[in-house]
Motif scaffolding. Structure first.
Motif, mmCIF file in Angstrom:
data_model
loop_
_atom_site.group_PDB
_atom_site.id
_atom_site.type_symbol
_atom_site.label_atom_id
_atom_site.label_comp_id
_atom_site.label_asym_id
_atom_site.label_seq_id
_atom_site.Cartn_x
_atom_site.Cartn_y
_atom_site.Cartn_z
ATOM 1 N N GLY A 1 -26.667 89.482 56.171
ATOM 2 C CA GLY A 1 -26.148 89.184 54.842
ATOM 3 C C GLY A 1 -26.392 87.726 54.473
ATOM 4 N N ALA A 2 -26.080 87.384 53.257
ATOM 5 C CA ALA A 2 -26.240 86.000 52.799
ATOM 6 C C ALA A 2 -25.265 85.096 53.546
ATOM 7 C CB ALA A 2 -26.001 85.909 51.297
ATOM 8 N N PRO A 3 -25.706 83.895 53.933
ATOM 9 C CA PRO A 3 -24.818 82.984 54.663
ATOM 10 C C PRO A 3 -23.884 82.206 53.742
ATOM 11 C CG PRO A 3 -26.963 81.997 54.450
ATOM 12 C CD PRO A 3 -27.064 83.383 53.849
ATOM 13 N N VAL A 4 -23.619 82.734 52.577
ATOM 14 C CA VAL A 4 -22.727 82.089 51.623
ATOM 15 C C VAL A 4 -21.792 83.133 51.027
ATOM 16 C CG1 VAL A 4 -24.378 80.286 51.003
ATOM 17 C CG2 VAL A 4 -24.339 82.395 49.700
ATOM 18 N N ARG A 5 -20.718 82.656 50.444
ATOM 19 C CA ARG A 5 -19.774 83.533 49.759
ATOM 20 C C ARG A 5 -19.143 82.730 48.626
ATOM 21 N NH1 ARG A 5 -16.969 88.230 52.087
ATOM 22 N NH2 ARG A 5 -15.860 89.011 50.293
ATOM 23 N N ILE A 6 -18.886 83.367 47.519
ATOM 24 C CA ILE A 6 -18.236 82.716 46.387
ATOM 25 C C ILE A 6 -16.766 83.116 46.401
ATOM 26 C CG2 ILE A 6 -18.112 82.563 43.870
ATOM 27 C CD1 ILE A 6 -21.150 83.116 43.875
ATOM 28 N N TYR A 7 -15.902 82.111 46.319
ATOM 29 C CA TYR A 7 -14.463 82.357 46.317
ATOM 30 C C TYR A 7 -13.869 81.949 44.978
ATOM 31 C CZ TYR A 7 -14.805 82.915 51.338
ATOM 32 O OH TYR A 7 -15.145 83.352 52.592
ATOM 33 N N ASN A 8 -12.923 82.728 44.518
ATOM 34 C CA ASN A 8 -12.166 82.416 43.323
ATOM 35 C C ASN A 8 -10.921 81.666 43.794
ATOM 36 O OD1 ASN A 8 -10.984 82.352 40.828
ATOM 37 N ND2 ASN A 8 -11.169 84.530 40.439
ATOM 38 N N ILE A 9 -10.894 80.366 43.559
ATOM 39 C CA ILE A 9 -9.766 79.555 44.019
ATOM 40 C C ILE A 9 -8.946 79.170 42.795
ATOM 41 C CG2 ILE A 9 -9.065 77.447 45.198
ATOM 42 C CD1 ILE A 9 -11.746 77.551 46.682
ATOM 43 N N GLY A 10 -7.761 79.704 42.704
ATOM 44 C CA GLY A 10 -6.929 79.404 41.548
ATOM 45 C C GLY A 10 -5.573 80.061 41.684
ATOM 46 N N ASN A 11 -4.856 80.091 40.591
ATOM 47 C CA ASN A 11 -3.533 80.679 40.547
ATOM 48 C C ASN A 11 -3.675 82.193 40.611
ATOM 49 O OD1 ASN A 11 -0.875 81.347 40.025
ATOM 50 N ND2 ASN A 11 -0.651 79.914 38.345
ATOM 51 N N ASN A 12 -2.930 82.830 41.485
ATOM 52 C CA ASN A 12 -3.046 84.281 41.612
ATOM 53 C C ASN A 12 -1.990 85.040 40.808
ATOM 54 O OD1 ASN A 12 -0.995 83.448 43.401
ATOM 55 N ND2 ASN A 12 -1.268 85.258 44.660
ATOM 56 N N ARG A 13 -1.488 84.383 39.772
ATOM 57 C CA ARG A 13 -0.609 85.086 38.823
ATOM 58 C C ARG A 13 -0.925 84.558 37.425
ATOM 59 N NH1 ARG A 13 2.645 80.973 40.685
ATOM 60 N NH2 ARG A 13 3.761 79.879 39.054
ATOM 61 N N PRO A 14 -0.811 85.413 36.420
ATOM 62 C CA PRO A 14 -1.119 84.949 35.054
ATOM 63 C C PRO A 14 -0.076 83.959 34.549
ATOM 64 C CG PRO A 14 -0.549 87.297 35.079
ATOM 65 C CD PRO A 14 -0.474 86.815 36.486
ATOM 66 N N GLU A 15 -0.512 83.040 33.706
ATOM 67 C CA GLU A 15 0.378 82.086 33.038
ATOM 68 C C GLU A 15 0.275 82.341 31.538
ATOM 69 O OE1 GLU A 15 2.362 80.275 34.669
ATOM 70 O OE2 GLU A 15 1.447 79.823 36.601
ATOM 71 N N GLY A 16 1.373 82.254 30.849
ATOM 72 C CA GLY A 16 1.371 82.472 29.408
ATOM 73 C C GLY A 16 0.614 81.370 28.674
ATOM 74 N N LEU A 17 -0.086 81.747 27.633
ATOM 75 C CA LEU A 17 -0.891 80.788 26.874
ATOM 76 C C LEU A 17 -0.034 79.659 26.305
ATOM 77 C CD1 LEU A 17 -3.565 79.875 25.684
ATOM 78 C CD2 LEU A 17 -3.157 81.437 23.765
ATOM 79 N N LEU A 18 1.124 79.993 25.768
ATOM 80 C CA LEU A 18 1.972 78.945 25.187
ATOM 81 C C LEU A 18 2.490 77.980 26.252
ATOM 82 C CD1 LEU A 18 3.891 80.902 22.400
ATOM 83 C CD2 LEU A 18 1.931 79.354 22.182
ATOM 84 N N LEU A 19 2.707 78.468 27.475
ATOM 85 C CA LEU A 19 3.091 77.571 28.565
ATOM 86 C C LEU A 19 1.944 76.608 28.869
ATOM 87 C CD1 LEU A 19 4.849 76.594 30.949
ATOM 88 C CD2 LEU A 19 3.700 78.336 32.327
ATOM 89 N N VAL A 20 0.727 77.115 28.957
ATOM 90 C CA VAL A 20 -0.430 76.270 29.240
ATOM 91 C C VAL A 20 -0.597 75.223 28.142
ATOM 92 C CG1 VAL A 20 -2.938 76.216 29.555
ATOM 93 C CG2 VAL A 20 -1.581 78.036 30.605
ATOM 94 N N VAL A 21 -0.438 75.612 26.895
ATOM 95 C CA VAL A 21 -0.539 74.665 25.786
ATOM 96 C C VAL A 21 0.549 73.598 25.906
ATOM 97 C CG1 VAL A 21 -0.348 74.393 23.270
ATOM 98 C CG2 VAL A 21 -1.698 76.281 24.230
ATOM 99 N N ALA A 22 1.781 74.009 26.213
ATOM 100 C CA ALA A 22 2.888 73.050 26.360
ATOM 101 C C ALA A 22 2.623 72.072 27.505
ATOM 102 C CB ALA A 22 4.205 73.794 26.589
ATOM 103 N N VAL A 23 2.081 72.559 28.602
ATOM 104 C CA VAL A 23 1.770 71.690 29.740
ATOM 105 C C VAL A 23 0.660 70.709 29.365
ATOM 106 C CG1 VAL A 23 0.874 71.669 32.110
ATOM 107 C CG2 VAL A 23 2.594 73.353 31.453
ATOM 108 N N LEU A 24 -0.352 71.182 28.646
ATOM 109 C CA LEU A 24 -1.414 70.295 28.160
ATOM 110 C C LEU A 24 -0.856 69.235 27.214
ATOM 111 C CD1 LEU A 24 -4.274 72.853 27.561
ATOM 112 C CD2 LEU A 24 -4.455 70.790 28.968
ATOM 113 N N GLU A 25 0.014 69.645 26.305
ATOM 114 C CA GLU A 25 0.622 68.693 25.366
ATOM 115 C C GLU A 25 1.369 67.598 26.125
ATOM 116 O OE1 GLU A 25 1.679 71.192 21.345
ATOM 117 O OE2 GLU A 25 2.963 71.522 23.096
ATOM 118 N N LYS A 26 2.128 67.982 27.130
ATOM 119 C CA LYS A 26 2.890 67.008 27.904
ATOM 120 C C LYS A 26 1.952 66.051 28.649
ATOM 121 C CE LYS A 26 6.379 66.551 31.483
ATOM 122 N NZ LYS A 26 7.218 67.237 32.454
#
Length: 97
Positions: free
Chosen positions: A15-40
């Motif tokens: 097989g290929a000697p590489v692998r792509i990983y999805n590294i991030g939050n494993n639960r959804p965040e509400g759009l308005l929360l993300v906007v509020a965090v960006l605003e802050k």
């Protein structure tokens, strides 16, 4: 750091000697929360135009970290608040903004 020297097991069987990983939050965040965090983090209010769901809008998205946990026993722990604050600080420093 755990992935720097990691070679996926499938490389041993042709097989290929590489692998792509999805590294991030494993639960959804509400759009308005993300906007509020960006605003802050940016210390300014966003101009919001509340509209109904648009064609192509994704109702929920999040990282699937199962492969990452299985292969290197890592589960990201950075909160959305800390991650965005650190990104905004890096961006301002890097681009002198």
């Amino acid at each position: 750091m755990r992935l720097i020297d990691y070679v996926p097991g499938n490389a041993e069987v042709g097989g290929a000697p590489v692998r792509i990983y999805n590294i991030g939050n494993n639960r959804p965040e509400g759009l308005l929360l993300v906007v509020a965090v960006l605003e802050k983090a940016m210390r300014r209010a966003a101009t919001k135009e509340m509209l109904p769901t648009q064609p192509g809008d994704v109702l929920a998205t999040y990282a699937d970290i199962d492969d990452l946990m299985r292969d290197v026993d890592f589960r990201p722990q950075t909160s959305i608040e800390d991650g965005i604050a650190k990104f905004v600080a890096w961006y301002r420093d890097h681009y002198e903004a």
